[in-house]
Design a protein around this motif. Sequence first.
Motif, PDB file in Angstrom:
ATOM      1  N   ARG A   1      42.879  52.613  39.271  1.00  0.00           N
ATOM      2  CA  ARG A   1      43.564  51.311  37.136  1.00  0.00           C
ATOM      3  C   ARG A   1      43.212  50.466  37.618  1.00  0.00           C
ATOM      4  NH1 ARG A   1      45.252  52.671  32.515  1.00  0.00           N
ATOM      5  NH2 ARG A   1      46.286  54.797  33.173  1.00  0.00           N
ATOM      6  N   PRO A   2      41.801  49.772  37.139  1.00  0.00           N
ATOM      7  CA  PRO A   2      41.503  48.305  36.894  1.00  0.00           C
ATOM      8  C   PRO A   2      42.732  47.554  36.884  1.00  0.00           C
ATOM      9  CG  PRO A   2      40.815  49.178  35.300  1.00  0.00           C
ATOM     10  CD  PRO A   2      41.236  49.790  35.902  1.00  0.00           C
ATOM     11  N   TRP A   3      44.467  47.613  37.178  1.00  0.00           N
ATOM     12  CA  TRP A   3      45.327  46.809  37.110  1.00  0.00           C
ATOM     13  C   TRP A   3      45.667  45.053  36.719  1.00  0.00           C
ATOM     14  CZ3 TRP A   3      49.031  49.322  35.216  1.00  0.00           C
ATOM     15  CH2 TRP A   3      49.467  51.274  36.287  1.00  0.00           C
ATOM     16  N   GLY A   4      44.047  44.400  37.166  1.00  0.00           N
ATOM     17  CA  GLY A   4      44.557  43.615  36.877  1.00  0.00           C
ATOM     18  C   GLY A   4      43.909  43.213  35.038  1.00  0.00           C
ATOM     19  N   VAL A   5      42.790  43.958  34.862  1.00  0.00           N
ATOM     20  CA  VAL A   5      42.882  43.493  33.617  1.00  0.00           C
ATOM     21  C   VAL A   5      44.133  43.646  32.294  1.00  0.00           C
ATOM     22  CG1 VAL A   5      41.736  44.723  31.474  1.00  0.00           C
ATOM     23  CG2 VAL A   5      40.994  44.884  33.435  1.00  0.00           C
ATOM     24  N   THR A   6      44.783  44.423  33.368  1.00  0.00           N
ATOM     25  CA  THR A   6      46.943  45.314  32.462  1.00  0.00           C
ATOM     26  C   THR A   6      47.656  43.227  32.795  1.00  0.00           C
ATOM     27  OG1 THR A   6      46.301  47.119  33.151  1.00  0.00           O
ATOM     28  CG2 THR A   6      48.742  45.804  32.422  1.00  0.00           C
ATOM     29  N   VAL A   7      47.112  43.139  34.290  1.00  0.00           N
ATOM     30  CA  VAL A   7      47.942  41.250  34.618  1.00  0.00           C
ATOM     31  C   VAL A   7      47.216  40.335  33.624  1.00  0.00           C
ATOM     32  CG1 VAL A   7      48.249  39.960  36.530  1.00  0.00           C
ATOM     33  CG2 VAL A   7      48.618  42.537  36.957  1.00  0.00           C
ATOM     34  N   PHE A   8      45.498  40.642  33.519  1.00  0.00           N
ATOM     35  CA  PHE A   8      45.552  39.920  32.723  1.00  0.00           C
ATOM     36  C   PHE A   8      46.260  39.413  31.095  1.00  0.00           C
ATOM     37  CE2 PHE A   8      41.719  38.736  29.645  1.00  0.00           C
ATOM     38  CZ  PHE A   8      42.453  37.400  29.747  1.00  0.00           C
TER      39      PHE A   8
END
Length: 375
Positions: free
Chosen positions: A260-267
Motif C-alpha cells: 500500500r502507498p502509505w505516503g499518500v495516507t500520511v500526506f
Amino acid sequence: MGGKMRMAALGAVLALLLVPLAATASAGPASADAGPAVKLSRSQAGAGGSVTVSGSGWRPKTLLMMLICGRSVPSRGVIGGTNSCANADGRAVTTDAKGAFSKKLPVAEPPKPCPCVVHVATVTGAKAEADAIFMVAGHSVEPLPKEESGARLSVLTDTRLDGSSGLLTWFGSPPARTLVFTVGNVGTAPVKNPVFQVGTSHGVFAPQWEEQEWRGTVAPGRKAQIKLPFELAAGAHGDYTVSLKYGGKVLAEQPWGVGRPWGVTVFWILLCVVVPAAVFRVGMAVVDRVRPHRSTGRAGRHRGLRLAGLTQRLPRPAPASAAHPQTPANASDASPAPAALPWFTPDSDPGTATNGRLSAPHENGPTTQTREGHT
C-alpha cells in the motif's frame, strides 16, 4: 529331462512375479498423469437451459470458476482467453475434501462462435484447468484459426519479477516490474520477433492484456531469456497475478503482492491537520487587523475624563506670597486659612502646625505675639 522341468518351473515363477509388477508400472504413470477432469450431464443444450458440471481430481477445498467459452477445443484450450467466454453467466464452486464437485451451470451464448467448451479453472493458488466439449444449440459455428506449425515456444524456467519500489511508489507512483523468463523453440522453424501478451489481474477479475514484442530470433532447439517490462495503475496495491500468453495460450503465471502507498495516507493526514491550522491562523490575523479598537479607545477616553475631573477638583497651589502670609496685627483682620486637602485633616497636614502655622518661622515673618502683646 529333469533339468528342463526345473527351468520351466523357474520361468513360470518368474512370470508370475513380473506380470503384476509390469501391470503396476503401466498403471503408475496413468494414475500419476490423471489430473483435474470435468464431466457434463449433457453434451448439447440451448441458451436458457442448464447443464450439470461434475469434476474430480482437483485440489481439496479449492475455489473454481465454470464458464462456457467459444472458439475452443480441449486440445488447444480457450483461444483468446476469457474474452471468448460468457463471463456474466459463469458460476463459482468449491471442491470438497476429496477434490470433487457437482453444480448446475446456466447455458448462455459466448461472444465467440462454436466449437465451444465448458471451461473450469482455479481462481486462487496454483493454476489448474480442464475443458469439456459442449455444443450451444442455435449458436453460430466457425472453424478454428489455423495453428502455426513449425515454430513453437515453450517456457523452460519459472518466471520472476525483477525490480523494486522506490520513494515515488510509496507516494502513489505506478508500481513497475520486469517479467523475466526463458523460452525454448521446440519446433522446426525459427521464431522471429515473437509477440507476447502480459496480463495483470487483481483478485477474481479477468487479466488486462498488453502486447509486447521481443526483438530477436529463437532458432529451433535453442533458448533465449525474455525480459518484458510492465507497470500497474497509479496507487495500485493488493494481490495481483501476472500472466504470460503466447499464441493465444497462457504459458505462465506469477503472483505479485503490491504494498500500500502509505505516503499518500500520511500526506492526507498532514493536509487535514496543517491546512485547517493555517486557515485558522490567517483568519485570526485578518480579524485582528480588521476589527476596530473601540473598547481600548473608549477606556482611554474615560480614563482621560476621570483624570481631568480629578485635576479640576484638586486645589491648586497658592503663589509664594500666599503660601507664607503675614500675620495681621489684629486677629480679626487675618485671612481665612487655606482649605485642606480632602484626604488630609488640618491636624495631620505636614505643612502646618497645630495652630495653622508652619513648624519653622521665617525671618521675614511678623513679630511673635505673646499674651502680653507685641514685643
